[in-house]
Structure formats: C-alpha cells, structure tokens
Design an enzyme around this catalytic site. Structure first.
Site, mmCIF file in Angstrom:
data_model
loop_
_atom_site.group_PDB
_atom_site.id
_atom_site.type_symbol
_atom_site.label_atom_id
_atom_site.label_comp_id
_atom_site.label_asym_id
_atom_site.label_seq_id
_atom_site.Cartn_x
_atom_site.Cartn_y
_atom_site.Cartn_z
ATOM 1 N N GLN A 1 -11.153 6.321 -32.395
ATOM 2 C CA GLN A 1 -11.433 7.506 -33.210
ATOM 3 C C GLN A 1 -11.859 7.109 -34.623
ATOM 4 O O GLN A 1 -12.775 7.716 -35.198
ATOM 5 C CB GLN A 1 -10.187 8.397 -33.267
ATOM 6 N N ARG B 1 -16.289 0.452 -43.923
ATOM 7 C CA ARG B 1 -17.169 1.572 -43.560
ATOM 8 C C ARG B 1 -17.194 2.620 -44.669
ATOM 9 O O ARG B 1 -16.136 3.118 -45.087
ATOM 10 C CB ARG B 1 -16.682 2.204 -42.248
ATOM 11 N N LYS B 2 -18.356 2.966 -45.141
ATOM 12 C CA LYS B 2 -18.485 3.944 -46.211
ATOM 13 C C LYS B 2 -19.163 5.212 -45.697
ATOM 14 O O LYS B 2 -20.146 5.163 -44.972
ATOM 15 C CB LYS B 2 -19.284 3.357 -47.380
ATOM 16 N N GLN C 1 -7.221 10.580 -46.534
ATOM 17 C CA GLN C 1 -5.868 10.614 -45.978
ATOM 18 C C GLN C 1 -5.876 10.662 -44.449
ATOM 19 O O GLN C 1 -5.008 10.066 -43.799
ATOM 20 C CB GLN C 1 -5.095 11.824 -46.520
ATOM 21 N N PRO D 1 0.804 -1.233 0.000
ATOM 22 C CA PRO D 1 0.000 0.000 0.000
ATOM 23 C C PRO D 1 0.833 1.279 0.000
ATOM 24 O O PRO D 1 0.440 2.275 -0.616
ATOM 25 C CB PRO D 1 -0.828 -0.137 1.285
ATOM 26 N N GLU E 1 4.318 -3.245 -13.242
ATOM 27 C CA GLU E 1 5.710 -3.672 -13.446
ATOM 28 C C GLU E 1 6.612 -2.493 -13.803
ATOM 29 O O GLU E 1 7.512 -2.598 -14.632
ATOM 30 C CB GLU E 1 5.790 -4.764 -14.515
ATOM 31 N N ALA F 1 4.235 1.261 -0.850
ATOM 32 C CA ALA F 1 5.467 1.007 -1.600
ATOM 33 C C ALA F 1 5.101 0.423 -2.951
ATOM 34 O O ALA F 1 4.992 -0.785 -3.113
ATOM 35 C CB ALA F 1 6.385 0.047 -0.832
ATOM 36 N N GLY F 2 4.883 1.328 -3.919
ATOM 37 C CA GLY F 2 4.586 0.892 -5.276
ATOM 38 C C GLY F 2 5.844 0.962 -6.116
ATOM 39 O O GLY F 2 6.624 0.026 -6.194
ATOM 40 N N SER F 3 6.065 2.134 -6.736
ATOM 41 C CA SER F 3 7.288 2.317 -7.516
ATOM 42 C C SER F 3 8.525 2.301 -6.616
ATOM 43 O O SER F 3 9.610 1.889 -7.045
ATOM 44 C CB SER F 3 7.222 3.640 -8.278
#
Length: 404
Positions: free
Chosen positions: A357, A288-289, A299, A132, A384, A134-136
């Site tokens: 998108q 898809r048209k 483009q 809790p 990780e 001590a992560g990184s």
C-alpha cells in the site's frame, strides 16, 4: 538455566552478522530468479554448504545454544533475504527436529548427519505428516506402517502431501499409522533412508509463494525399511500402544513433538519477511516525494510504518520467549509456541500488505520485491498448523477444556 535477556551474547551477534551478510550478498539477489524459476536453488544451497551455513556442525551449534535463540536468529536473517531460498536451505531441519524429538541417542547420531551430507556431497532431508485427507486433522492419517516380524522390517504404504523437499530428499522422516484404531496415539515416525525402493515423488505443487522451495507428494508403495528405522525403537512403541489401548496417558504424539519444537523457528521466518518489508517500505517512504515532500511526512504513512515496526518487534518477542522456553526445558503452559507462530505469521501477511500500500502501484509489480514478500508470507498462516489450529491449541491450553 539461561536467564531470559533481550541482549544477545557475543557469539550470537557474530553468527547473526555472518548469516545476515550471506542473506544480503547471496540470498536476496538470487531471490527473484529462483522465485520465477520455481526450482530448488542448488547453487545457493551448495554455496551455503561450502561456507558452513548448511551443515550438521552448524545446525548442531544452533540447537545447542543454551538460550534457545540462535536457530531463530539464523532463520530470521535468512528469511529476510528470501523465504523460499531459506526454506530450501533449512527445510532439512524439520526432519532433524523429527529425529531429535522422537529418536534414540544412537538414531540421532546416525541419521541427523545424513540429513546434510558434506560440503562436497550435499544431501537434503524431508519431514512428512500431511496427507490428501489429513491436513490439520493429523489423527486421520491413512498411510500405514506394518511390521514384518520375520524379516524385522516395516512395510510402508500411502501418500504424503505438501512435503518440503518431498521426493528429492535423500532422507525422509515420515509419520505413519501403526494402529488406526488409536488415532494419533497409534502413530510413529520412521526414517526412510536414501535409495530405498518403493518411495517416489508424486505431484510437485506450483505455489503462490516460497516458490524456490520444492513442495511435492511422497508416494509409498510396499516400501520396506529395516526395523531400526522406527524412531524410538519397537519396545518403546509397543509400550506406548499398550498404554493407549488401556486408556492410559501416553507420551507426546510423534507429529506434535516435532511441531512444538519447530513453531518458534517458523515464527522467526515470518518475522524475517515482515522485517524485510518494513525496512523496504521505510526506505521508500523517505525517498518517494509527492506534492513536494517525502511521503513519510504524511501521518497516514508515518503511522502505518510505526505500526508495522511495533507489531514486528512484538512478534519477535513472542518468538524469542517461546524459543527460550523450549531451549531451557520449560513446558509451554499457555500454548506459547503456537502464540509465536500465529502472531508472527499473521503479522507478516499484514505488514507485507501495508508495504504494498505504501509503494502504491510500484508495490503491485514484480520490479519491486514487496509483492513477492506478500506472496511468501501467506503460507505462514497455513503450514505447520493453520492460524485456526494455533488458536485451538492456545484456547485448549488456557482453558483446560478440549475445545473442538
């Protein structure tokens, strides 16, 4: 030493095809259901075990590949199918990496097979470092392992968090502090065997993505394990602690040795997600048209897809370079393992966002898979080692300066 090559050998191609077929026919169709249920997909894991995909023999074959690439190929294909299910199937390999990186040959032979069990009696394993507070900052672990010399036992206390398979695993490999005054140099890895009293699951987390993968706290309360469960052995630990107290250089930290081995594999998972999103968006753009023509003829869409393909291929190349270096015993000079995980993870987030998108409103709803892939991708910039930590590793490696 195996020369680096962009051409896969026949064995790698056959295994890649076999794993892809499993991912396509079994994993991907099941992905949305288990994402919605947020439960460990036991039927899928059992099916993987029955066909030999989830087994000690197969994982040993992957890690024995002289090019170092096979485990990355397998993880890319499985994550192309569904990252959450892939982590449920291969989450045990992080514990395997912890045992392999820190254990003696005898411990490797004893404990790694127990991480998988058999096709008729499937087992899971978990690897735990984070806490809790001590992560990184893995040097700040508060969980303690205290040696009871009279009984030749280690007594474990503390709470681990964000643990894949935490609490439901049969075998846990945990990094704890044995001498808090030494920070990360005073830590060691321990195996907690199945059925050990004093280990329990804490909170199970409800996550944004990779929901089929179980993530929870592991709580240790006066958990006693035999002395032989210290990976590497007591003599090696005592020697390392003595060197650290004298201010001398010590071997790689227990947690870091595991992460260095696993980062290209994690990067390969991110490549699989990005590839899935790119392929789906490409197929959609061709079909898809709008305004009387396929949207890929614009483009704005075509160039976006070109960039998605280019960046994903670049991510794969970084992953394969790092995996090849690790597999052929070459030392990472410039944080190559961190480069692969950093670039692949951030690319997966970007590519899946571009896919949404391209699909427009359809990309935002659960009827189409890209919204799930976007949710799944985000964890690859966090677990990780966050993207910030990876940049710290790389910057320290290239400069030789301890940058904070």
């Amino acid at each position: 030493m195996s020369d680096f090559s962009l051409t896969l050998n026949e064995d790698q191609l056959q295994i890649q095809k076999w794993v892809h077929e499993f991912a396509e026919n079994v994993v991907r169709p099941a992905g949305p259901e288990w994402d919605e249920r947020e439960e460990t997909p036991w039927p899928i894991i059992q099916e993987a075990a029955k066909n030999g995909l989830y087994s000690f023999d197969f994982i040993a074959q992957c890690f024995a590949d002289p090019t170092g690439l096979l485990m990355c190929l397998v993880n890319e294909e499985m994550s192309w199918g569904d990252a959450g299910i892939a982590l449920s199937i291969f989450g045990s390999t992080l514990a395997v990496a912890g045992i392999f990186s820190n254990g003696t040959p005898e411990q490797i032979g004893e404990w790694i097979p127990q991480c998988f069990g058999t096709a008729d009696d499937v087992k899971l394993a978990a690897f735990g470092v984070s806490e809790p507070d001590a992560g990184s900052d893995v040097s700040s672990l508060k969980s303690r392992a205290v040696y009871d010399e009279a009984k030749d036992e280690w007594v474990l206390n503390g709470t681990k968090t964000w643990i894949t398979n935490g609490g439901i695993a049969n075998t846990h490999v945990l990094v704890l502090s044995v001498d808090p005054t030494l920070g990360s140099r005073g830590q060691a890895s321990f195996v907690v065997p199945e059925g050990t009293p004093g280990i329990a699951q804490g909170q199970k987390f409800k996550k944004m993505g990779i929901r089929a993968s179980h993530t929870a706290e592991v709580v240790l309360t006066d958990c006693r394990i035999p002395g032989r469960c210290l990976l590497g052995g007591k003599d090696k630990l005592d020697e390392r602690l003595a060197r650290a107290k004298e201010g001398k250089r010590t071997s790689t930290q227990a947690a870091m040795a595991t992460f260095e081995a696993s980062r290209p594999i994690v990067g390969a998972q991110a490549v699989g997600i990005a590839r899935a999103a790119y392929e789906y968006a490409l197929g959609y753009a061709k079909e898809r048209k709008q305004f009387g023509r396929a949207i890929i003829e614009n483009q704005a869409i075509a160039f976006k897809l070109a960039d998605m393909k280019m960046h994903t291929d670049a991510a794969r190349l970084l992953v394969h370079r790092a995996a090849w270096m690790a597999g052929t015993g070459q030392k990472f000079q410039n944080g190559e393992g961190s480069m692969s995980k950093l670039y692949a993870g951030e690319n997966a987030v970007w590519v899946t966002e571009q896919a949404i998108q391209i699909l427009g409103g359809y990309g935002y709803v659960r009827d189409y898979p890209v919204e799930q892939w976007h949710r799944d991708s985000k964890i690859y910039t966090i677990f990780e080692g966050t993207s910030e930590v990876q940049r710290l590793v790389i910057s320290r490696a290239i400069s030789g300066i301890h940058i904070n």
